[in-house]
Design an enzyme around this catalytic site. Sequence first.
Site, mmCIF file in Angstrom:
data_model
loop_
_atom_site.group_PDB
_atom_site.id
_atom_site.type_symbol
_atom_site.label_atom_id
_atom_site.label_comp_id
_atom_site.label_asym_id
_atom_site.label_seq_id
_atom_site.Cartn_x
_atom_site.Cartn_y
_atom_site.Cartn_z
ATOM 1 N N TYR A 169 0.827 -1.217 0.000
ATOM 2 C CA TYR A 169 0.000 0.000 0.000
ATOM 3 C C TYR A 169 0.861 1.267 0.000
ATOM 4 C CZ TYR A 169 -4.063 -2.878 -0.030
ATOM 5 O OH TYR A 169 -5.014 -3.785 -0.428
ATOM 6 N N ASN A 206 -12.727 1.711 -5.807
ATOM 7 C CA ASN A 206 -11.337 2.178 -5.856
ATOM 8 C C ASN A 206 -10.891 2.744 -4.520
ATOM 9 O OD1 ASN A 206 -11.551 1.466 -8.476
ATOM 10 N ND2 ASN A 206 -11.653 3.544 -9.291
ATOM 11 N N ASP A 257 -8.290 4.826 -4.556
ATOM 12 C CA ASP A 257 -7.634 6.102 -4.870
ATOM 13 C C ASP A 257 -8.572 7.273 -4.533
ATOM 14 O OD1 ASP A 257 -9.289 6.906 -7.180
ATOM 15 O OD2 ASP A 257 -8.304 5.312 -8.306
ATOM 16 N N HIS A 275 -14.200 -0.198 -0.597
ATOM 17 C CA HIS A 275 -13.020 -0.993 -0.213
ATOM 18 C C HIS A 275 -11.958 -0.175 0.516
ATOM 19 C CE1 HIS A 275 -14.199 -4.023 -3.612
ATOM 20 N NE2 HIS A 275 -14.929 -4.158 -2.520
ATOM 21 N N SER A 325 -14.886 -5.163 -13.441
ATOM 22 C CA SER A 325 -15.124 -6.492 -13.996
ATOM 23 C C SER A 325 -16.273 -7.193 -13.277
ATOM 24 C CB SER A 325 -13.849 -7.333 -13.882
ATOM 25 O OG SER A 325 -13.496 -7.469 -12.520
#
Length: 245
Positions: free
Chosen positions: A54, A88, A90, A105, A180
């Site tokens: 990370y 994501n 980010d 997440h 996905s």
Amino acid sequence: MKNSIAVLTGAGVSAESGLGTYRDNGGLWDNYDPMEVASIEGWMRNPELVLNFYNMQRSKLKDVKPNAAHRAIASLQDKYDVSVITQNVDNLHERAGSSKVIHLHGEVTKVRPEHGRYDRDYSESEVFDIGYDQVCLGDKAPNGSQLRPHIVFFGEAVPKIERAIEIVSKADMVLIVGTSLQVYPAASLYRYAGNDTPIFIIDPAELKLSDRRIVHIRENATSGMQKIVEMLEKEENFTTFAPAK
Ligand code: OAD
């Protein structure tokens, strides 16, 4: 009242910013074993490896910028009540200006103290921002425990899923961009959309979609989002997009 749009995003929305996806050829999971670097068991076995993984994501993020897809999603806020629900970790949606973002997440720029196995007991007040700094083994939170990434590891519960379900179930339109749809429970979120709610998915890959409500725009996130913006400019009445019976 404004129409509401739930935007469900995955790694594909950040691909054109230069962040790799997980499962495409050459993606992160081709080079790292998720069970080693992103699972609760991996953390218990080797926290240093996980911290370093990370740390690497954080330093990559520092050097990239939001792309036109992130900006187009943020621009929808002018006319619609937009909630971004992202897998994501980010911060590119926020940096593009989206104001309501749920990170299913977790967030790589945040950390929290470890609370032992499965970590169910953390409270939001313990989570704090470290920006793009590195975290090392031995870096402690104010309560004396090891700092861990504020990430939902494989094997852990997804605390924000209930709120996300509520948003999707009330949305007037659902947009899915660059995922996905392989990781649950996030992958099944769109199923909570109402029967007449239009659902669009933007993804360049061929997708096996069984839900007749979904319209697949087979493009990259930036060009696909441009199409959505143009479509909404021409046609503001969402009922036009309702799935055929
Ligand atoms: P994946 O890597 O599984 O899927 C990325 C999707 O983005 C694929 O369907 C690609 O076809 C698509 N894609 C690639 N380039 C694109 C582009 N330029 N524009 C639009 N789409 C593009 O990533 P996710 O579905 O986000 O979780 O993965 C879900 C979760 O698995 C992640 O949040 C992460 C990972 O393990 C955790 O680590 C907990």
